[in-house]
Structure formats: C-alpha cells, structure tokens
Design an enzyme around this catalytic site. Structure first.
Site, PDB file in Angstrom:
ATOM      1  N   VAL A 192       0.834  -1.197   0.000  1.00 50.70           N
ATOM      2  CA  VAL A 192       0.000   0.000   0.000  1.00 50.70           C
ATOM      3  C   VAL A 192       0.873   1.253   0.000  1.00 50.70           C
ATOM      4  O   VAL A 192       1.709   1.427   0.888  1.00 50.70           O
ATOM      5  CB  VAL A 192      -0.940   0.006   1.220  1.00 50.70           C
ATOM      6  CG1 VAL A 192      -1.704   1.324   1.299  1.00 50.70           C
ATOM      7  CG2 VAL A 192      -1.921  -1.159   1.146  1.00 50.70           C
ATOM      8  N   ASP A 193       0.706   2.102  -1.020  1.00 50.08           N
ATOM      9  CA  ASP A 193       1.404   3.394  -1.081  1.00 50.08           C
ATOM     10  C   ASP A 193       2.904   3.227  -0.832  1.00 50.08           C
ATOM     11  O   ASP A 193       3.531   4.027  -0.141  1.00 50.08           O
ATOM     12  CB  ASP A 193       0.835   4.373  -0.051  1.00 50.08           C
ATOM     13  CG  ASP A 193      -0.654   4.596  -0.202  1.00 50.08           C
ATOM     14  OD1 ASP A 193      -1.169   4.406  -1.319  1.00 50.08           O
ATOM     15  OD2 ASP A 193      -1.314   4.933   0.792  1.00 50.08           O
ATOM     16  N   PHE A 194       3.488   2.182  -1.399  1.00 49.90           N
ATOM     17  CA  PHE A 194       4.848   1.833  -0.958  1.00 49.90           C
ATOM     18  C   PHE A 194       5.933   2.671  -1.609  1.00 49.90           C
ATOM     19  O   PHE A 194       7.096   2.530  -1.260  1.00 49.90           O
ATOM     20  CB  PHE A 194       5.117   0.330  -1.097  1.00 49.90           C
ATOM     21  CG  PHE A 194       5.075  -0.257  -2.485  1.00 49.90           C
ATOM     22  CD1 PHE A 194       6.232  -0.414  -3.225  1.00 49.90           C
ATOM     23  CD2 PHE A 194       3.876  -0.704  -3.023  1.00 49.90           C
ATOM     24  CE1 PHE A 194       6.208  -0.990  -4.481  1.00 49.90           C
ATOM     25  CE2 PHE A 194       3.840  -1.283  -4.270  1.00 49.90           C
ATOM     26  CZ  PHE A 194       5.004  -1.424  -5.014  1.00 49.90           C
TER      27      PHE A 194
ATOM     28  N   ARG B 238      -2.423   6.776  -6.253  1.00 43.92           N
ATOM     29  CA  ARG B 238      -3.504   7.644  -5.811  1.00 43.92           C
ATOM     30  C   ARG B 238      -2.858   8.906  -5.253  1.00 43.92           C
ATOM     31  O   ARG B 238      -1.735   8.865  -4.725  1.00 43.92           O
ATOM     32  CB  ARG B 238      -4.389   6.954  -4.771  1.00 43.92           C
ATOM     33  CG  ARG B 238      -3.659   6.426  -3.541  1.00 43.92           C
ATOM     34  CD  ARG B 238      -4.618   5.707  -2.607  1.00 43.92           C
ATOM     35  NE  ARG B 238      -3.956   5.216  -1.386  1.00 43.92           N
ATOM     36  CZ  ARG B 238      -4.609   4.655  -0.372  1.00 43.92           C
ATOM     37  NH1 ARG B 238      -5.925   4.528  -0.419  1.00 43.92           N
ATOM     38  NH2 ARG B 238      -3.945   4.232   0.697  1.00 43.92           N
TER      39      ARG B 238
ATOM     40  N   TYR C  28      -1.663  -0.165  -3.713  1.00 45.05           N
ATOM     41  CA  TYR C  28      -1.406   1.046  -4.490  1.00 45.05           C
ATOM     42  C   TYR C  28       0.104   1.203  -4.555  1.00 45.05           C
ATOM     43  O   TYR C  28       0.783   1.174  -3.534  1.00 45.05           O
ATOM     44  CB  TYR C  28      -2.027   2.277  -3.824  1.00 45.05           C
ATOM     45  CG  TYR C  28      -3.479   2.097  -3.428  1.00 45.05           C
ATOM     46  CD1 TYR C  28      -4.506   2.506  -4.267  1.00 45.05           C
ATOM     47  CD2 TYR C  28      -3.805   1.505  -2.210  1.00 45.05           C
ATOM     48  CE1 TYR C  28      -5.841   2.335  -3.900  1.00 45.05           C
ATOM     49  CE2 TYR C  28      -5.123   1.324  -1.837  1.00 45.05           C
ATOM     50  CZ  TYR C  28      -6.136   1.736  -2.686  1.00 45.05           C
ATOM     51  OH  TYR C  28      -7.458   1.563  -2.322  1.00 45.05           O
TER      52      TYR C  28
END
Length: 729
Positions: free
Chosen positions: A190-192, A254, A218
């Site tokens: 996630v959002d890495f 995102r 994401y």
C-alpha cells in the site's frame, strides 16, 4: 570540496572495522569535521539490525552486494512511542524508518534496506528508507517493506490530522530534492513509494506484494507540491507481482495531495495492475490537478485505453520531455549518469515481467548433429585381416589420447552480423552482434565502445574480453543490460556487470555468450521461466560434444580465440595490451584462454582458481563444462595458470566462497604456490597478485580501479603477439 575520499569499513568480524554503520557515520563526523569532505563507508556482508541516520553530505554507503548486506529495522506506526507523543501515543508513520537520508549528495549502493515489521493492517505504516535530500543516488539496492516502504521527502505543507507528521522533518522547510534510483528492487503493498520529491526511477523492478484483497494495493501516493515541474518518473521499470496476486487488483497510484505527478515511460506492467490505472482517493478536485501519464507501455496491463479519463497517454515527443537529464537537471544541470538514458529491454519482457522473451535462439545442436553425420565413425575398422585389425587398434588407441578436440575445429572466414545498436548511459555504444566461430555455429556477443576510449601511444583502443559465468543469463548481465529484473538480481548479488564497469572505465569490452548460454541455449533450456533464462545447457553440450571428440572447455576456448581473431582483424585494437576478465565460470574461461592463447596479455581470474581435488572432485555437482576427459591425469589448475606466465595475472578469491572447498583458502594457496614458482623462475615475481575479498561467492569491486591499473602497469614485455594457429587448426 576536497578531491580525496576518506574510507571507513564496517564489519561485524574484521579487526579495526566499525561494528555498525551508525558507528562509522559518527566516526566520520569526528575524524573529518569538514562537512564538504567526501566519505566512503564500505560495508562487509552481514545483517545490520540498526537505524541508520545520515545527516552529513557527500557520504557514500556501499555494500559488497545488495544480496549480502542487509540493513533491517522493525518499527511500525501502530507501535507505542516511548514518550507517549503522536496520535494515540503511537510512533506514527515518519518515526518508523530503517534508514534516514537527511543530507545532500548521498549515494547508497549494493544494499538491502528493509523494514520487516510486517503487514500494515496489523502494524501500520513501516518505512524502510526515508529520503529527504538533493542529488541522492540509490544504485543496485533492494528496498523492502509492506505499507509505505519508501518515502521521498519533502512532506506536504500541512498534516491531514494533527500529529501526523511527527518525525525528524516535521518542522523542516519543505524543499524538493532530486533523487535517482537505478537498477533497484522496491517492494511493498500500500502506497509503498510515496512523497513529494522529484524522483527518477530507471531500470527498477517495482514489486507489489500480496494482501489477498479485492484492492490488493497502491504503488504510489505522490504529493508533488503545486507548481513543481516534475514528480515521480519511472523509466524502463517493470511492475511485477509474485504468484497469487490477483489480476486487475493493484492501482498504479492515488494522489496523497491533489497536485500529484506520476509518469511512466517505456515500462512493463503486469496483469496485477488495474486496467483503470489510477484512483482519485475520493478527491474529485484532483482530476484537474494531477498529472498521471504514460507512454510506450508494455505488458498485460500496458494498454492505457482503459485508464481513468483524467490520466493521459503521452505521444513520443511528449515522452522525450521526461528524459533523466531533463527531469533531474535543476539549476545546476545535475545528471547522475551522464548522457542518454539507459537503453532498456522492457518491450521484450516475457509474461512474468522478469525475463526477456527470445523468439529465435542461436543454438548449436543442429550443427553438432550435422557434424555427427559428416564425421561419425570416421576411424571405424575397414581392414580385412587380423594383422589389419591389430594395426588399426594401435593407431586408434593413440588417437583417443587427443581428447581436447581443438584440432577438430573448423576455421571459417571472419563474418559479423549486427543485431542491434543502442546508446547507454555514460556515453557508451552497445552493439549486439554475432560472430561465426565455425561452420554453422554463431556466437552472439555484446560490444561496448566508450565515446572516449583509452588509447595507447599509437592511438589504438585498449580492450578486455569479458566472458560470463554460470549466473545472470549469459552475456546480458556482464554487459549491464538494463530493465530485466532477473538480470538485475544477478548484478546485485554478484556485481556481475563487469563488462559495463570496464567500459565505464573507458575500455572497449567484448562480452560473448558461451556455448549453451543466453541466446545459445539448446532446446532443453529454452524458455522464459527464470531457471531456464538464467541458467545454461552445459551438460547437454558435453553429452553431444564429447562423443565427437570435442569438449565444452575446448569449444569455449575456440570461440574466444575466434573473438580475438575478430579483434585483431579490426585494426583499431591494441593487441599487445589485450586483457581478459572473468568471474566464476568466466574466470574458468579466462584461465583457459589466457593459458592457451599468448595474444591475451593480462588476465583477471575471479572466483575460480583452486585445486581439482577439493573443488571439482569433492564438489562433483559442478557444471559439466569444468570436466575434460583425461585432463586431470595431466594437470591441476595451478599448472594451467602457470602457462599464463610471464603475463600479469590477478587472482581474486572470497573468504567464504563455497567453491574453494572444505579447506577454504588453503586450497587456493596451494595452487598459487605452483604459479608463484613459475613467475619466480621467469624473473617476474611481481607479475602475480592475489586479492582476497570478504564474503561469499561474488566479484569484489571495492578495489577494481586499482586492480585494473595494476594489470595495465605490469603487462609483460613479451615477444610479438601471434595467432596460436599451431595448436588449434
């Protein structure tokens, strides 16, 4: 700024070294208080469980290999803070980092930086690398975590929730730095990859881990400040996922803030990437502000027609505006690589995103089968009487002793076929070509030619032949082919791109595919799976060649001799300075070629010279190309290496290399004593050098420049170079 670079060593075992990276950084500040003084910190293999904070500019931290040097932290955002500060008394995101870069002109190379706290649903965000500086270079590193693996500062101007930015930079000015990631593997869920930097990712693998959710993750969450010309740019990167990650389940990004910019150029997108590409994070205002764009995309999710309408597909002209040297230039014209962007192979990646799909292989089985039909049973008995049979038996027994097979090879005119030509970073032209080495047999090779090559006093180019070993997809890794994750793994693990390294030192280098490797794999080893792509078919070659009186070692020597014939025919190569450089199996080919062909005037043998008894008989699972029938009855490896004298020979060994055998370096030293005696006898005691590196099987590059300089300075004044036609025609 001083031109000298001070070096400190980090090792958990070596005497006189610093036990941790943090200790070395603290020592650098005490020993060299001038903050403009460049400092190099070299890290021995090992796992370093520590938090590393870099607050000093002009620091380089370099590991032996990314596979062997791991910096590991374990903090998650949901863990309680010691002082009770933070949202609900927890650490929060920005105090979880394993490594913090809070300075300009920092370089990280050959490292694994990991936060192993675990699944973000349980432990919260967990940063592995927190980077907040200008002109940062991260080269050949693995950056591993789950949620929020890699943060690229600055922070946004304001928090979404009070206390959300608690950490080392919460009150710092929001300064946008330029950051360059080359040949790295970055993984998370996630959002890495997130933050507000101007960041350029070139030839990296971006790997999404599995969470077993409909929305599995994401990749990016960017917060580009309003008015900034660039955010995150991915060039020649491969977006992959392990087996089990559902198709169409991972968003490319995102917007952490509304002006987010993320652009993908010449990238490969796996089937796990969602066809709409991007999510607005319930921020409809971002539709008019973000710059989400792509050009020249490949792979199962490379079609942008299904992207959300507020993302863009760029044409080729617009994509050219995202070249590395433009994105990172700034006011000072910074370009960490120099010249054109790396030529990448993403368009040719196979369905797994980690290997290149090869449509047509240059295999040599058909030629060997044709040879069997032409020459098989050529010595069969054709006599009529018992006396004829006795005569034939004596002659045939004699002929069977001719086991190397070089006398059976077919010499053909030199013919070259060029396959492709590209420019790579550093002003190097890389040509992929094929040389005909015998009838019906072609050898692909990479030729790397620097724009300003080293010349001798006659204006001739100085050159190294760089045979490859048994990892890294044949010549591709040695030539430094970028954009292929499976090749990058080998480069990070073994420092396998030595052909490219020498080319960057201004030598012309030639990196050939050996028999049964790369583009020369025979049918049993052809395919896109990583095991087939990275390995060779030496056993098949041996089984086909040996019944015909040939050997794999002899075939490879022949091919490299033909390569020397080609270099000699060019007329622009300094043949009396020709070198050969090889690691592992490339060391074996360097050893044999330099011993048999006097046109090789200097040799670098890494990870190969050791005694037969310990390393080849005892470890008899080694590749079949090491085994020549009848050879060991005559010679050991030290005897073969003695044939190189008086030409300079540099032998490199690693302390924990399993190929040394159970007695380790003692096995190597015994063979070197044989070689030393030869050099001593010829009055060239100083023409042999042995270098020992820490760690397991890999090419040591810490002193590569000094090693090459030593070879250059010790090229023997020998008789005129000649073709070894007497022994191979």
């Amino acid at each position: 700024m001083s031109e000298s670079i001070y070096t400190l060593r980090v090792s958990r075992a070596a005497a006189g070294a610093y036990p941790t990276i943090s200790d070395a950084l603290a020592a650098a500040d005490q020993l060299y208080p001038d903050a403009e003084q460049p400092v190099m910190i070299r890290v021995d293999p090992g796992e370093y469980c520590e938090r590393v904070e870099i607050h000093r500019s002009h620091v380089t931290i370099e590991g032996e290999t990314a596979d062997s040097v791991r910096i590991v932290g374990s903090l998650g955002a949901k863990m309680p803070s010691e002082d009770g500060s933070g949202v609900d008394g927890t650490l929060g995101t920005f105090r979880t980092y394993t490594v913090l870069v809070d300075a300009d002109d920092v370089r990280l190379e050959n490292l694994t930086i990991e936060n192993d706290a675990g699944d973000g649903r349980e432990v919260g965000q967990a940063i592995a690398l927190y980077a907040d500086g200008d002109r940062l270079v991260v080269d050949a590193c693995c950056i591993k975590g789950h949620q929020d693996t890699l943060f690229l500062g600055p922070l946004p101007p304001h928090e979404a929730k009070p206390g959300g930015f608690i950490g080392p930079k919460q009150y710092a000015p929001r300064r946008v730095g330029r950051q360059y990631f080359r040949r790295c593997r970055i993984e998370g869920d996630v959002d890495f990859i997130f933050g507000g930097a101007r960041a350029y990712f070139e030839g990296c693998e971006i790997r999404s881990l599995n969470r077993d959710m409909d929305v599995n993750g994401y990749v990016t969450a960017v917060s580009t400040p309003e008015g900034e010309p660039h955010g995150f740019v991915f060039h020649g990167c491969s977006f992959t996922a392990p087996d089990g990650v559902a198709p169409d389940s991972v968003y490319l990004g995102r917007p952490w803030r509304e002006w987010a910019q993320t652009v993908l150029i010449d990238c490969w997108l796996g089937r796990h990437i969602k066809r709409e590409g991007w999510w607005d994070w319930n921020k409809p205002a971002a539709h008019n502000c973000v710059q989400y764009a792509g050009a020249i995309l490949h792979g199962p999710a490379g079609d942008t027609t299904g992207w959300v309408p507020w993302a863009n597909e760029l044409d080729v002209m617009a994509a050219a505006g995202y070249a590395r040297e433009q994105v990172l230039a700034g006011v000072d014209g910074w370009d960490p690589e120099g010249g054109d962007g790396d030529a990448v192979e993403t368009a040719e990646l196979s369905a797994n995103g980690r290997t290149v799909h090869i449509e047509t292989y240059c295999e040599d089985e058909p030629a060997l089968r044709a040879r069997l039909k032409r020459e098989g049973r050529s010595a069969a008995f054709t006599g009529k009487t018992p006396a004829d049979f006795e005569t034939w038996k004596i002659a045939t027994r004699t002929r069977l002793y001719d086991v190397l097979g070089l006398s059976l090879m077919d010499r053909v005119p030199i013919e070259i076929r060029e396959l492709s030509r590209v420019r790579v970073a550093g002003g190097i032209v890389r040509t992929h070509a094929m040389l005909q080495v015998e009838r019906d047999v072609w050898m692909p090779f990479y030729l790397l030619e620097p724009s300003h090559p080293k010349l001798d006093e006659r204006g001739l180019k100085r050159c190294y032949i760089c045979p490859h070993g048994h990892q890294g997809a044949g010549a591709a890794s040695v030539a430094g082919v970028a954009g292929v994750p499976a090749v990058d793994d080998a480069v990070r693990k073994f420092n396998y791109d030595y052909g490219l390294r020498l080319a960057r030192m201004s030598y012309v280098t030639v990196c050939p595919d050996a028999r049964g490797w790369g583009y020369r794999r025979d049918w049993k080893g052809q395919g896109d799976d990583e095991n087939s792509y990275l390995r060779g078919t030496c056993l098949n070659q041996a089984r086909m060649a040996e019944p015909l009186g040939l050997t794999v070692a002899g075939l490879n020597v022949w091919d490299n001799m033909r390569l020397i014939d080609y270099l000699e025919a060019r007329g622009d190569i300094a043949m009396d300075d020709l070198g050969c450089f090889g690691f592992s199996g490339g060391g074996y080919m360097t050893l044999y070629l330099a011993a048999l062909d006097p046109r090789v005037r200097k040799a670098f043998v890494s990870g190969y010279l050791y005694g037969v008894d310990d390393s080849l008989l005892h470890l008899n699972g080694n590749c079949s190309c090491n085994y020549t029938p009848g050879l060991w009855r005559l010679l050991d490896m030290g005897d073969i290496a003695s044939l190189i004298a008086p030409h300079p020979l540099l032998v490199q060994s690693c302390e924990e290399d399993h190929l040394n055998g159970s007695r380790g370096l003692k096995n190597v030293d015994e063979q070197l004593e044989i070689v030393r005696d030869a050099y001593k006898l010829l009055g060239r005691r100083d023409g042999l050098r042995h270098e020992v590196c820490p760690g397991e099987h890999h090419l040591g590059v810490t002193y590569l420049a000094e090693d090459i300089e030593w070879l250059d300075s010790h090229v023997a004044e020998c008789a005129p170079v000649h073709s070894p036609s007497a022994c191979c025609e």
